[in-house]
Design a protein around this motif. Structure first.
Motif, PDB file in Angstrom:
ATOM      1  N   THR A   5       0.853  -1.182   0.000  1.00 18.17           N
ATOM      2  CA  THR A   5       0.000   0.000   0.000  1.00 18.17           C
ATOM      3  C   THR A   5       0.892   1.236   0.000  1.00 18.17           C
ATOM      4  O   THR A   5       2.079   1.151   0.311  1.00 18.17           O
ATOM      5  CB  THR A   5      -0.975   0.004   1.195  1.00 18.17           C
ATOM      6  N   HIS A   6       0.305   2.348  -0.378  1.00 16.17           N
ATOM      7  CA  HIS A   6       1.015   3.620  -0.413  1.00 16.17           C
ATOM      8  C   HIS A   6       0.523   4.505   0.724  1.00 16.17           C
ATOM      9  O   HIS A   6      -0.475   4.203   1.381  1.00 16.17           O
ATOM     10  CB  HIS A   6       0.736   4.359  -1.736  1.00 16.17           C
ATOM     11  N   ALA A  48       4.329  -3.441   7.173  1.00 12.94           N
ATOM     12  CA  ALA A  48       4.819  -4.447   6.220  1.00 12.94           C
ATOM     13  C   ALA A  48       4.307  -4.163   4.812  1.00 12.94           C
ATOM     14  O   ALA A  48       5.061  -4.288   3.834  1.00 12.94           O
ATOM     15  CB  ALA A  48       4.400  -5.845   6.667  1.00 12.94           C
ATOM     16  N   GLU A  49       3.060  -3.729   4.693  1.00 12.80           N
ATOM     17  CA  GLU A  49       2.492  -3.419   3.371  1.00 12.80           C
ATOM     18  C   GLU A  49       3.147  -2.173   2.775  1.00 12.80           C
ATOM     19  O   GLU A  49       3.402  -2.112   1.571  1.00 12.80           O
ATOM     20  CB  GLU A  49       0.989  -3.197   3.473  1.00 12.80           C
ATOM     21  N   VAL A  50       3.399  -1.176   3.612  1.00 11.42           N
ATOM     22  CA  VAL A  50       4.034   0.063   3.141  1.00 11.42           C
ATOM     23  C   VAL A  50       5.444  -0.237   2.650  1.00 11.42           C
ATOM     24  O   VAL A  50       5.876   0.259   1.607  1.00 11.42           O
ATOM     25  CB  VAL A  50       4.040   1.131   4.260  1.00 11.42           C
ATOM     26  N   LEU A  51       6.177  -1.083   3.377  1.00 12.82           N
ATOM     27  CA  LEU A  51       7.567  -1.381   3.040  1.00 12.82           C
ATOM     28  C   LEU A  51       7.703  -2.416   1.928  1.00 12.82           C
ATOM     29  O   LEU A  51       8.811  -2.662   1.445  1.00 12.82           O
ATOM     30  CB  LEU A  51       8.323  -1.833   4.284  1.00 12.82           C
ATOM     31  N   ARG A  67       5.488  11.398  -6.409  1.00 13.93           N
ATOM     32  CA  ARG A  67       5.616  10.361  -5.392  1.00 13.93           C
ATOM     33  C   ARG A  67       7.082  10.070  -5.159  1.00 13.93           C
ATOM     34  O   ARG A  67       7.933  10.394  -5.986  1.00 13.93           O
ATOM     35  CB  ARG A  67       4.880   9.092  -5.802  1.00 13.93           C
ATOM     36  N   GLN A  68       7.358   9.458  -4.002  1.00 16.05           N
ATOM     37  CA  GLN A  68       8.696   8.966  -3.670  1.00 16.05           C
ATOM     38  C   GLN A  68       8.552   7.587  -3.062  1.00 16.05           C
ATOM     39  O   GLN A  68       7.663   7.348  -2.240  1.00 16.05           O
ATOM     40  CB  GLN A  68       9.379   9.879  -2.650  1.00 16.05           C
ATOM     41  N   ARG A  69       9.452   6.694  -3.457  1.00 17.40           N
ATOM     42  CA  ARG A  69       9.438   5.348  -2.897  1.00 17.40           C
ATOM     43  C   ARG A  69       9.842   5.401  -1.429  1.00 17.40           C
ATOM     44  O   ARG A  69      10.755   6.139  -1.045  1.00 17.40           O
ATOM     45  CB  ARG A  69      10.398   4.457  -3.684  1.00 17.40           C
ATOM     46  N   LEU A 110      -3.150   4.811   0.808  1.00 15.41           N
ATOM     47  CA  LEU A 110      -3.637   4.953  -0.558  1.00 15.41           C
ATOM     48  C   LEU A 110      -3.448   3.616  -1.257  1.00 15.41           C
ATOM     49  O   LEU A 110      -2.313   3.156  -1.441  1.00 15.41           O
ATOM     50  CB  LEU A 110      -2.849   6.062  -1.284  1.00 15.41           C
ATOM     51  N   ALA A 111      -4.563   2.998  -1.634  1.00 12.30           N
ATOM     52  CA  ALA A 111      -4.502   1.705  -2.308  1.00 12.30           C
ATOM     53  C   ALA A 111      -3.827   1.860  -3.671  1.00 12.30           C
ATOM     54  O   ALA A 111      -4.031   2.873  -4.349  1.00 12.30           O
ATOM     55  CB  ALA A 111      -5.907   1.142  -2.483  1.00 12.30           C
TER      56      ALA A 111
END
Length: 143
Positions: A5-6, A48-51, A67-69, A110-111
């Motif tokens: 996820t973002h 965990a989802e963000v990373l 955006r930035q990773r 943000l999905a």
């Protein structure tokens, strides 16, 4: 179901993507690894989802513009003694299709399916449209 996820965040006081880049550059020097970071009070529960491939999408002047990773999350303690989360970012800002976004506080998840798409390779070198024009064009679906 997506495995990542973002995050999405307002860049308050920023005039454009270049302004955000300059601000981050000026703040990177004192960091141990020289990477930009955004410090926030709340630690993402969905860490965990963000990373697992997430980015932070920046809302500038009412439009999601880049955006930035997200590279990692670091625990930091403020001068007030309160623990916070430093979202450590890739220095590269990736322009995205300008997408209107209403103001909100803090950051939000943000999905991936709701995230604006990256700008096409040929458009990345074009001069940015003024935010008001980009917003109007995005509202009618032109960009």
């Amino acid at each position: 179901m997506d495995k990542f996820t973002h995050l999405i965040k307002l860049s308050v006081g920023t005039e454009g993507v270049e302004d955000l880049a300059a601000w981050q550059e000026s703040r990177r020097a004192p960091t141990p690894d020289g990477l930009p970071r955004h410090v926030t009070r709340m630690w993402p529960r969905r860490e965990a989802e963000v990373l697992a491939g997430g980015s932070i999408f920046w809302v500038i002047k009412g439009l999601v513009q880049c955006r930035q990773r997200i590279l990692r999350l670091d625990a930091v303690t403020g001068e007030d003694g309160i623990d916070r989360c430093a979202i450590v970012l890739d220095p590269k800002l990736v322009r995205v299709a300008p997408t209107p976004k209403r103001p909100f506080q803090g950051w939000r998840y943000l999905a991936p399916g709701d995230a604006p798409r990256d700008m096409r390779e040929g458009r990345k070198t074009e001069d940015a449209l003024p935010p008001e024009l980009a917003g109007a064009l995005a509202e009618i679906g032109v960009i």
